[in-house]
Design a protein around this motif. Structure first.
Motif, PDB file in Angstrom:
ATOM      1  N   ALA A  99     -37.245  23.407 -39.723  1.00 53.78           N
ATOM      2  CA  ALA A  99     -36.400  24.318 -38.950  1.00 53.78           C
ATOM      3  C   ALA A  99     -35.234  24.777 -39.771  1.00 53.78           C
ATOM      4  CB  ALA A  99     -35.907  23.597 -37.676  1.00 53.78           C
ATOM      5  N   GLY A 100     -34.827  23.807 -40.750  1.00 51.25           N
ATOM      6  CA  GLY A 100     -33.589  24.134 -41.554  1.00 51.25           C
ATOM      7  C   GLY A 100     -33.930  25.072 -42.660  1.00 51.25           C
ATOM      8  N   MET A 141     -36.603  27.222 -42.104  1.00 48.32           N
ATOM      9  CA  MET A 141     -36.731  28.564 -41.450  1.00 48.32           C
ATOM     10  C   MET A 141     -35.314  29.302 -41.126  1.00 48.32           C
ATOM     11  SD  MET A 141     -39.908  29.613 -41.155  1.00 48.32           S
ATOM     12  CE  MET A 141     -40.158  30.521 -39.372  1.00 48.32           C
ATOM     13  N   VAL A 142     -34.448  28.534 -41.046  1.00 49.16           N
ATOM     14  CA  VAL A 142     -33.044  29.381 -40.935  1.00 49.16           C
ATOM     15  C   VAL A 142     -32.659  29.973 -42.083  1.00 49.16           C
ATOM     16  CG1 VAL A 142     -30.560  28.971 -40.603  1.00 49.16           C
ATOM     17  CG2 VAL A 142     -32.225  27.801 -39.069  1.00 49.16           C
ATOM     18  N   ASN A 143     -33.079  29.388 -43.341  1.00 54.76           N
ATOM     19  CA  ASN A 143     -32.697  30.146 -44.635  1.00 54.76           C
ATOM     20  C   ASN A 143     -33.448  31.284 -44.723  1.00 54.76           C
ATOM     21  OD1 ASN A 143     -30.780  28.043 -45.455  1.00 54.76           O
ATOM     22  ND2 ASN A 143     -31.909  27.717 -47.133  1.00 54.76           N
ATOM     23  N   GLY A 195     -33.150  33.291 -40.763  1.00 55.50           N
ATOM     24  CA  GLY A 195     -31.856  33.451 -39.835  1.00 55.50           C
ATOM     25  C   GLY A 195     -32.026  32.168 -38.600  1.00 55.50           C
ATOM     26  N   SER A 196     -31.246  32.290 -37.705  1.00 56.23           N
ATOM     27  CA  SER A 196     -31.063  31.081 -36.763  1.00 56.23           C
ATOM     28  C   SER A 196     -32.378  31.156 -35.829  1.00 56.23           C
ATOM     29  CB  SER A 196     -29.747  31.607 -35.787  1.00 56.23           C
ATOM     30  OG  SER A 196     -29.827  33.043 -35.236  1.00 56.23           O
ATOM     31  N   SER A 197     -32.946  32.509 -35.617  1.00 53.77           N
ATOM     32  CA  SER A 197     -34.218  32.197 -34.849  1.00 53.77           C
ATOM     33  C   SER A 197     -35.271  31.493 -35.744  1.00 53.77           C
ATOM     34  CB  SER A 197     -34.838  33.785 -34.545  1.00 53.77           C
ATOM     35  OG  SER A 197     -34.974  34.272 -36.014  1.00 53.77           O
ATOM     36  N   GLY A 198     -35.199  31.487 -36.784  1.00 54.43           N
ATOM     37  CA  GLY A 198     -36.323  30.405 -37.551  1.00 54.43           C
ATOM     38  C   GLY A 198     -36.360  29.025 -36.811  1.00 54.43           C
ATOM     39  N   GLU A 199     -34.809  28.615 -36.640  1.00 50.00           N
ATOM     40  CA  GLU A 199     -34.924  27.175 -35.831  1.00 50.00           C
ATOM     41  C   GLU A 199     -35.380  27.191 -34.653  1.00 50.00           C
ATOM     42  OE1 GLU A 199     -31.126  24.116 -36.255  1.00 50.00           O
ATOM     43  OE2 GLU A 199     -30.603  25.722 -34.911  1.00 50.00           O
TER      44      GLU A 199
END
Length: 463
Positions: free
Chosen positions: A270-271, A273-275, A278-282
């Motif tokens: 999840a972290g 994917m945020v990279n 962005g925040s939708s990745g989490e």
């Protein structure tokens, strides 16, 4: 018993039981203990070992189609009543602990949506709120499986397809973002201050954990439409899972430096994917994790309930578990399994334990059953004077021995403590038999040694 499970259903059962919570935490779990070089070596060892174990299961399902239940019946047929029981007991305990871990990680993932630094509701899946939610999910799945294994397997196919979507998305995005200079910045892990071989050893229980469930098709082989599908489903699922795991771990080390990746909160994917987006990745990964783990939990509930039922048929577990309800589900065995899961959830809440603790216990309990699969194939190969079979069996059992060594002394002692109560269950089951097979002197001594060995092991572990 109805023969209802197709090749697709069997493959989904194996893949879903393996690809659960572990894959979403693999980037951090591996980065914490190993460098890219150690990971390449570790996955090579695991890949060879696990594929040979899969081929062992395939070959045994073809050579001995009369042995339903695989993990237990292979051990009993090859090495006697006591060893067969220990294999069934160890596997069942692994399944119970795995189910507990899945319920815990589901509510740890839900905390991504509900918790804030000021207000912890589900936390790491070990709060009282999490206990209530986990208990509701536990008994809902219990109800599904009581309605019949085929009903549960159908739902599991849908969950398996759903879980592959976020994993596939992560792999594609990670491949695009991969940077070779980040990947080989500390290729041999000098910053870990641990030799590469020790790093490889430290990855072994983690890599084993994400493959637990490889035997899923064999455990429910009596329900397969075509017995030849059992081995094929195992090999298809294991090959697919191995590719996914290697890509997830190695690509992650090309997105973020190992030391930083080791500090990310799990599920670490999840972290990452945020990279990447962005925040939708989490949100995507947390939702994928919840779907994935629920599917794995459903698969493991089916398998966990099957083992006491099959063992009772072979007179190794008490007679009460040798029952099917009107929907062809092993009802007594299911009540035993989920009762044990419920008790364990209460203990998790009281102790504050987390997913990683459960991972270690579950991985340890499966080591002996996996080793015995390879050992039984060796015995069959000698009986048939078949050198190719012998080679497969030697590699599979050698991998099992390597895992026992790599797990370390403390974990081995923990397994002794957990096997000891099973001996009492074994003796009770035997007392119910009017035509019981006499135990050999070696079996009697081994049973007493396990019980006696649990006392100093408990002292070392807990005092």
């Amino acid at each position: 018993m109805k023969h209802t499970l197709s090749l697709t259903a069997l493959t989904a059962l194996v893949l879903s039981s393996m690809v659960g919570a572990g894959v979403f935490s693999l980037p951090q779990n591996m980065a914490e203990v190993a460098s890219p070089l150690a990971l390449i070596i570790g996955w090579s060892i695991t890949g060879i070992g696990i594929l040979f174990l899969a081929f062992s299961l395939l070959l045994l399902s073809r050579i001995r189609p009369d042995l339903d239940g695989g993990i237990f019946t292979y051990a009993k047929e090859g090495f006697g009543e006591l060893v067969g029981f220990c294999s069934a007991w160890g596997y069942w305990l692994c399944a119970v602990v795995a189910n507990v871990s899945y319920l815990v990680i589901v509510f740890a993932a839900i905390s991504f949506f509900t918790d804030t630094p000021e207000r912890v509701i589900f936390g790491d899946g070990n709060t009282w709120q999490a206990l209530i939610g986990e208990s509701i999910l536990l008994w809902f799945v219990h109800y599904l499986v009581l309605r019949g294994v085929q009903t549960a397997a159908g739902i599991n196919k849908l969950a398996t397809m759903a879980k592959l979507i976020p994993l596939g998305l992560f792999i594609v995005l990670a491949f695009i973002a991969f940077k070779l200079d980040i990947f080989d910045a500390d290729f041999s892990g000098i910053s870990l201050e641990v030799p590469v071989w020790q790093q490889v050893k430290d990855t072994m229980l983690i890599t084993l954990w994400v493959f637990i469930g490889i035997e899923g098709a064999v455990v429910v082989s009596a329900r397969a439409k075509n017995r030849r599908d059992v081995g094929l489903a195992t090999v298809f699922a294991v090959s697919s899972a191995l590719i996914i795991y290697i890509l997830v771990t190695l690509l992650s080390l090309g997105i973020m430096p190992r030391a930083e990746l080791a500090e990310i909160k799990n599920p670490s994917m999840a972290g990452l994917m945020v990279n990447l987006i962005g925040s939708s990745g989490e949100i995507i990964i947390a939702a994928g994790l919840i779907i994935s783990v629920c599917g794995a939990y459903l698969s493991w509930t089916i398998m966990a309930a099957e083992v006491p039922y099959i063992a009772a048929q072979h007179q190794s577990f008490p007679k009460i578990f040798n029952k099917l309800n009107n929907n062809d589900a092993p009802s007594s065995s299911l009540w035993l399994t989920n009762g044990a899961v419920q008790l364990s959830l209460v203990l998790i809440w009281l102790s504050g334990s987390n997913y990683n603790t459960l991972l270690t216990i579950a991985s340890e309990m499966i080591l002996v059953p996996y080793f015995l699969v390879g050992a039984f194939l060796i015995k069959v190969a000698f009986e048939r004077h078949n050198k190719p079979l012998l080679m497969v069996g030697i590699v599979a059992s050698s991998y099992g021995l390597w895992l026992l060594y790599a797990s370390g002394l403390i974990n081995l002692m923990l397994s002794v403590v957990l096997y000891a109560p099973g001996i009492l269950v074994f003796w009770y089951a035997r007392s119910q038999q009017s035509n019981q097979v006499a135990l050999s002197s070696i079996e009697k001594i081994t049973a007493l040694a396990i019980i006696a060995g649990a006392i100093p092991a408990m002292y070392y572990l807990f005092v």
